[in-house]
Design a protein around this motif. Structure first.
Motif, short mmCIF file in Angstrom:
data_model
loop_
_atom_site.label_atom_id
_atom_site.label_comp_id
_atom_site.label_asym_id
_atom_site.label_seq_id
_atom_site.Cartn_x
_atom_site.Cartn_y
_atom_site.Cartn_z
N GLY A 253 0.78 -1.23 0.00
CA GLY A 253 0.00 0.00 0.00
C GLY A 253 0.81 1.28 0.00
O GLY A 253 0.27 2.37 0.22
N VAL A 254 2.10 1.17 -0.27
CA VAL A 254 2.96 2.35 -0.30
C VAL A 254 2.62 3.21 -1.52
O VAL A 254 2.59 4.44 -1.45
CB VAL A 254 4.45 1.94 -0.34
N ILE A 255 2.37 2.56 -2.65
CA ILE A 255 1.91 3.24 -3.86
C ILE A 255 0.68 2.51 -4.39
O ILE A 255 0.41 1.37 -4.01
CB ILE A 255 3.00 3.30 -4.96
N GLN A 256 -0.04 3.18 -5.27
CA GLN A 256 -1.19 2.60 -5.95
C GLN A 256 -0.84 2.43 -7.43
O GLN A 256 0.07 3.06 -7.96
CB GLN A 256 -2.42 3.50 -5.80
N ARG A 257 -1.60 1.58 -8.11
CA ARG A 257 -1.34 1.38 -9.53
C ARG A 257 -1.43 2.69 -10.31
O ARG A 257 -0.69 2.90 -11.28
CB ARG A 257 -2.33 0.35 -10.12
#
Length: 305
Positions: A253-257
């Protein structure tokens, strides 16, 4: 009908880095490639075949035979070839040297990313890693950024010194943090499973271009680097779910697509250089790039014949 066998030396004599990046761009204007990989094992040996089909360009199968014991007998560990087939009727059009295709597709892919995102007047290029790929990067980035000082930083300094000695004008960086802070372009080609690039070292205007991580458990940049940067890649299909650089931070969950903004199939969405932004490009490779590369080699070979 004779089938051309294009050797490494023959191909090298025909190719140019800037011209090659333009060929990659044209390749991505065609319909999206269908790709597939197969693996066969006989411990400790591996047969890897990567296949691609691009409608309007053709088909390619790149085969790599990886025999770890070969160096003990004075033989290369990796051998292989690329079979290029006609899009019209499926007939074999050429056999192209494996190492030629791998060299140009890998370094050229990253160079195209940099040409889209980095400062066109970059004066400091840092290459992290000193293996075979790093040598190709010296050649590629040296061509595209002739005014830049290229520096090499490697965990084993002697290897960086050996590589720099092969390319006059190339320097060795001994302090990774200081070299990163000074660089306009940072290109990583390590085999690290844990991040070597810390986001806190980055500054606005820099371009980070990553090659090394290719397995789901491998990363070269930490979470801070990803959250501070505008993120791009060569192909969503070969990076997001397959390489730890994106797979791990996405899972956590550090980045999103949606944070991975564009790939080369939407290269018009790559922005012009912004001195206020940090940009990050992930080179994931893929069989479609092997096809584009070998097709370009064959076109050059035909033109020179």
């Amino acid at each position: 009908m004779s089938i051309p066998m294009i050797t490494f030396d023959a191909g090298e004599a025909l190719l140019d880095w800037i011209d090659f990046t333009k060929a990659l761009t044209r390749g991505h204007d065609l319909p999206k490639a269908e790709i597939g990989d197969t693996f066969l094992y006989r411990d400790p040996d591996t047969l890897l075949s990567r296949s691609a089909w691009i409608d309007g360009m053709g088909l390619a199968v790149k085969t790599a035979n990886i025999f770890p014991r070969n160096p003990d007998a004075g033989k290369p560990m990796i051998n292989g070839s690329v079979c290029l087939y006609s899009d019209l009727d499926g007939t074999l059009e050429a056999l192209v040297d494996f190492h030629l295709v791998t060299k140009w597709k890998t370094a050229g892919d990253s160079l195209l990313g940099a040409l889209q995102l980095a400062n066109p007047d970059s004066r400091e290029v840092l290459i992290v890693g000193a293996g075979t790929v790093a040598g190709s990067l010296v050649e590629a980035f040296g061509t595209a950024y002739p005014q830049a000082q290229i520096r090499i930083c490697n965990r084993t300094q002697s290897k960086a010194e050996e590589l720099a000695a092969r390319y006059p004008g190339t320097a060795v960086a001994t302090d990774l943090e200081a070299a990163i802070k000074a660089a306009d372009i940072i290109v990583t080609s390590t085999m690290s499973s844990s991040p070597v690039i810390k986001g806190e070292w980055l500054r606005p205007g820099q371009h980070l271009n990553m090659i090394g991580a290719y397995r789901p458990d491998m990363r070269e940049a930490d979470d801070t680097a990803l959250t501070r940067a505008q993120i791009y890649c060569d192909s969503f299909d070969t990076t997001l779910d397959h390489i730890g650089e994106f797979k791990i931070p996405l899972a956590e969950g550090v980045i999103q697509r949606s944070d991975v903004l564009a790939d080369f199939y939407s290269i018009d969405q790559f922005p012009a250089y912004d001195p206020a932004a940090i940009t990050l490009f992930k080179n994931g490779g893929g069989a479609h790039l092997d096809l584009m590369t070998s097709h370009h080699v064959l076109e050059k070979w035909k033109a020179a014949a």
